[in-house]
Design a protein around this motif. Structure first.
Motif, short mmCIF file in Angstrom:
data_model
loop_
_atom_site.label_atom_id
_atom_site.label_comp_id
_atom_site.label_asym_id
_atom_site.label_seq_id
_atom_site.Cartn_x
_atom_site.Cartn_y
_atom_site.Cartn_z
N HIS A 85 -23.58 23.11 -26.26
CA HIS A 85 -23.42 24.56 -26.25
C HIS A 85 -21.98 24.99 -26.45
O HIS A 85 -21.72 26.07 -26.99
CB HIS A 85 -23.98 25.16 -24.95
CG HIS A 85 -25.46 25.25 -24.95
ND1 HIS A 85 -26.18 25.46 -23.81
CD2 HIS A 85 -26.38 25.17 -25.94
CE1 HIS A 85 -27.46 25.51 -24.09
NE2 HIS A 85 -27.61 25.32 -25.38
N ASP A 86 -21.03 24.17 -26.03
CA ASP A 86 -19.62 24.53 -26.21
C ASP A 86 -19.26 24.73 -27.68
O ASP A 86 -18.36 25.50 -28.00
CB ASP A 86 -18.71 23.47 -25.59
CG ASP A 86 -18.93 22.09 -26.18
OD1 ASP A 86 -20.10 21.66 -26.31
OD2 ASP A 86 -17.93 21.43 -26.51
N ARG A 87 -19.96 24.09 -28.59
CA ARG A 87 -19.66 24.23 -30.01
C ARG A 87 -20.30 25.47 -30.62
O ARG A 87 -19.98 25.83 -31.75
CB ARG A 87 -20.15 22.99 -30.77
CG ARG A 87 -19.43 21.74 -30.32
CD ARG A 87 -19.62 20.60 -31.26
NE ARG A 87 -19.01 20.93 -32.52
CZ ARG A 87 -19.36 20.36 -33.67
NH1 ARG A 87 -20.30 19.46 -33.71
NH2 ARG A 87 -18.76 20.70 -34.80
N PHE A 88 -21.19 26.12 -29.89
CA PHE A 88 -21.96 27.22 -30.47
C PHE A 88 -21.83 28.52 -29.70
O PHE A 88 -22.66 29.42 -29.84
CB PHE A 88 -23.44 26.80 -30.58
CG PHE A 88 -23.59 25.51 -31.33
CD1 PHE A 88 -23.29 25.43 -32.69
CD2 PHE A 88 -23.95 24.35 -30.67
CE1 PHE A 88 -23.38 24.24 -33.38
CE2 PHE A 88 -24.05 23.15 -31.35
CZ PHE A 88 -23.77 23.09 -32.71
N PRO A 106 -27.22 31.85 -32.79
CA PRO A 106 -28.64 31.51 -32.90
C PRO A 106 -28.86 30.16 -33.59
O PRO A 106 -28.15 29.82 -34.54
CB PRO A 106 -29.21 32.65 -33.76
CG PRO A 106 -28.23 33.76 -33.64
CD PRO A 106 -26.90 33.10 -33.44
N TYR A 107 -29.83 29.42 -33.09
CA TYR A 107 -30.13 28.10 -33.63
C TYR A 107 -30.35 28.14 -35.14
O TYR A 107 -29.83 27.29 -35.87
CB TYR A 107 -31.37 27.52 -32.93
CG TYR A 107 -31.80 26.20 -33.50
CD1 TYR A 107 -31.09 25.03 -33.21
CD2 TYR A 107 -32.91 26.11 -34.33
CE1 TYR A 107 -31.48 23.82 -33.75
CE2 TYR A 107 -33.29 24.90 -34.86
CZ TYR A 107 -32.58 23.75 -34.58
OH TYR A 107 -32.96 22.56 -35.11
N ASP A 108 -31.09 29.13 -35.62
CA ASP A 108 -31.38 29.22 -37.05
C ASP A 108 -30.12 29.36 -37.90
O ASP A 108 -30.10 28.94 -39.05
CB ASP A 108 -32.34 30.37 -37.35
CG ASP A 108 -33.74 30.10 -36.81
OD1 ASP A 108 -34.08 28.92 -36.59
OD2 ASP A 108 -34.49 31.08 -36.61
N GLU A 109 -29.07 29.96 -37.33
CA GLU A 109 -27.81 30.11 -38.06
C GLU A 109 -27.02 28.82 -38.16
O GLU A 109 -26.26 28.63 -39.11
CB GLU A 109 -26.92 31.17 -37.39
CG GLU A 109 -27.33 32.58 -37.65
CD GLU A 109 -26.36 33.57 -37.00
OE1 GLU A 109 -25.19 33.20 -36.74
OE2 GLU A 109 -26.79 34.70 -36.75
N GLU A 127 -28.64 24.21 -40.13
CA GLU A 127 -28.30 23.45 -41.35
C GLU A 127 -26.95 22.74 -41.20
O GLU A 127 -26.79 21.61 -41.64
CB GLU A 127 -28.29 24.37 -42.57
CG GLU A 127 -28.10 23.63 -43.89
CD GLU A 127 -29.10 22.49 -44.11
OE1 GLU A 127 -28.68 21.42 -44.60
OE2 GLU A 127 -30.29 22.65 -43.78
N GLY A 128 -25.98 23.39 -40.58
CA GLY A 128 -24.69 22.75 -40.36
C GLY A 128 -24.79 21.54 -39.44
O GLY A 128 -24.16 20.50 -39.69
N ILE A 129 -25.59 21.66 -38.39
CA ILE A 129 -25.80 20.53 -37.48
C ILE A 129 -26.46 19.39 -38.24
O ILE A 129 -26.04 18.23 -38.15
CB ILE A 129 -26.66 20.93 -36.27
CG1 ILE A 129 -25.94 21.96 -35.41
CG2 ILE A 129 -27.03 19.70 -35.44
CD1 ILE A 129 -26.83 22.59 -34.34
N SER A 130 -27.50 19.70 -38.98
CA SER A 130 -28.22 18.68 -39.74
C SER A 130 -27.28 17.97 -40.71
O SER A 130 -27.30 16.74 -40.84
CB SER A 130 -29.39 19.32 -40.49
OG SER A 130 -30.12 18.35 -41.18
N ARG A 131 -26.45 18.74 -41.40
CA ARG A 131 -25.48 18.17 -42.35
C ARG A 131 -24.51 17.22 -41.64
O ARG A 131 -24.24 16.12 -42.12
CB ARG A 131 -24.74 19.30 -43.06
CG ARG A 131 -23.82 18.85 -44.16
CD ARG A 131 -23.18 20.01 -44.94
NE ARG A 131 -22.82 21.17 -44.15
CZ ARG A 131 -23.51 22.32 -44.12
NH1 ARG A 131 -24.61 22.46 -44.81
NH2 ARG A 131 -23.08 23.33 -43.37
N GLU A 132 -24.00 17.64 -40.48
CA GLU A 132 -23.06 16.79 -39.74
C GLU A 132 -23.73 15.51 -39.23
O GLU A 132 -23.13 14.44 -39.27
CB GLU A 132 -22.45 17.58 -38.57
CG GLU A 132 -21.42 18.60 -39.00
CD GLU A 132 -20.26 18.00 -39.77
OE1 GLU A 132 -19.70 16.97 -39.33
OE2 GLU A 132 -19.91 18.54 -40.84
#
Length: 136
Positions: free
Chosen positions: A57-60, A83-86, A89-94
């Motif tokens: 959560h600290d990253r978001f 929001p998770y939806d925002e 994609e960035g999390i998935s990419r990382e």
């Protein structure tokens, strides 16, 4: 980034990758092509992406939450998080990038396993060398 171009790596990337891997990627189009292919073939399950979001959560935190001094250790209200939806994609990419790097490190370790360096040309950070703590 085209794998055929010479890379300039930031110091933080060298620290993350290690100097041997960083040198291979900086000077070898084949190594960059392999890394790109390994990253592209990684599949990150939705559960892993959601888990990462929930554990980090600290990253978001939203900019507003940061200005108010909200920390993830004191409990975070849903409105304090992006929001998770925002961010999905960035999390998935990382995570895909990290999995690709891990696969590349494994490949490089296997490729280097049979290499014998000529005396005096060992890499100073190679733990397989008896004097791996020496510096040039």
């Amino acid at each position: 980034m085209s794998p055929a171009k010479v890379l300039t790596l930031a110091e933080s990337d060298v620290a993350d990758l290690g100097s041997i891997v960083a040198a291979a990627l900086a000077h070898s189009p084949a190594a960059r092509t392999l890394l790109a292919a390994l990253e592209a073939e990684q599949t990150v399950p939705e559960t892993a992406v959601r888990d990462y979001y929930a554990r980090n959560h600290d990253r978001f935190l939203t900019p507003e939450a940061l200005r108010r001094g909200v920390t993830p250790f004191d409990g975070v209200a849903p409105e304090d998080l992006l929001p998770y939806d925002e961010v999905r994609e960035g999390i998935s990419r990382e995570l895909r990038k990290a999995a690709g790097r891990k696969a590349f490190f494994g490949w490089l370790d296997r490729a280097r396993a049979g290499v014998t360096y000529a005396h005096g040309h060992e890499h100073p950070g190679d733990p397989s060398h008896p004097d791996h703590e020496h510096r040039h």
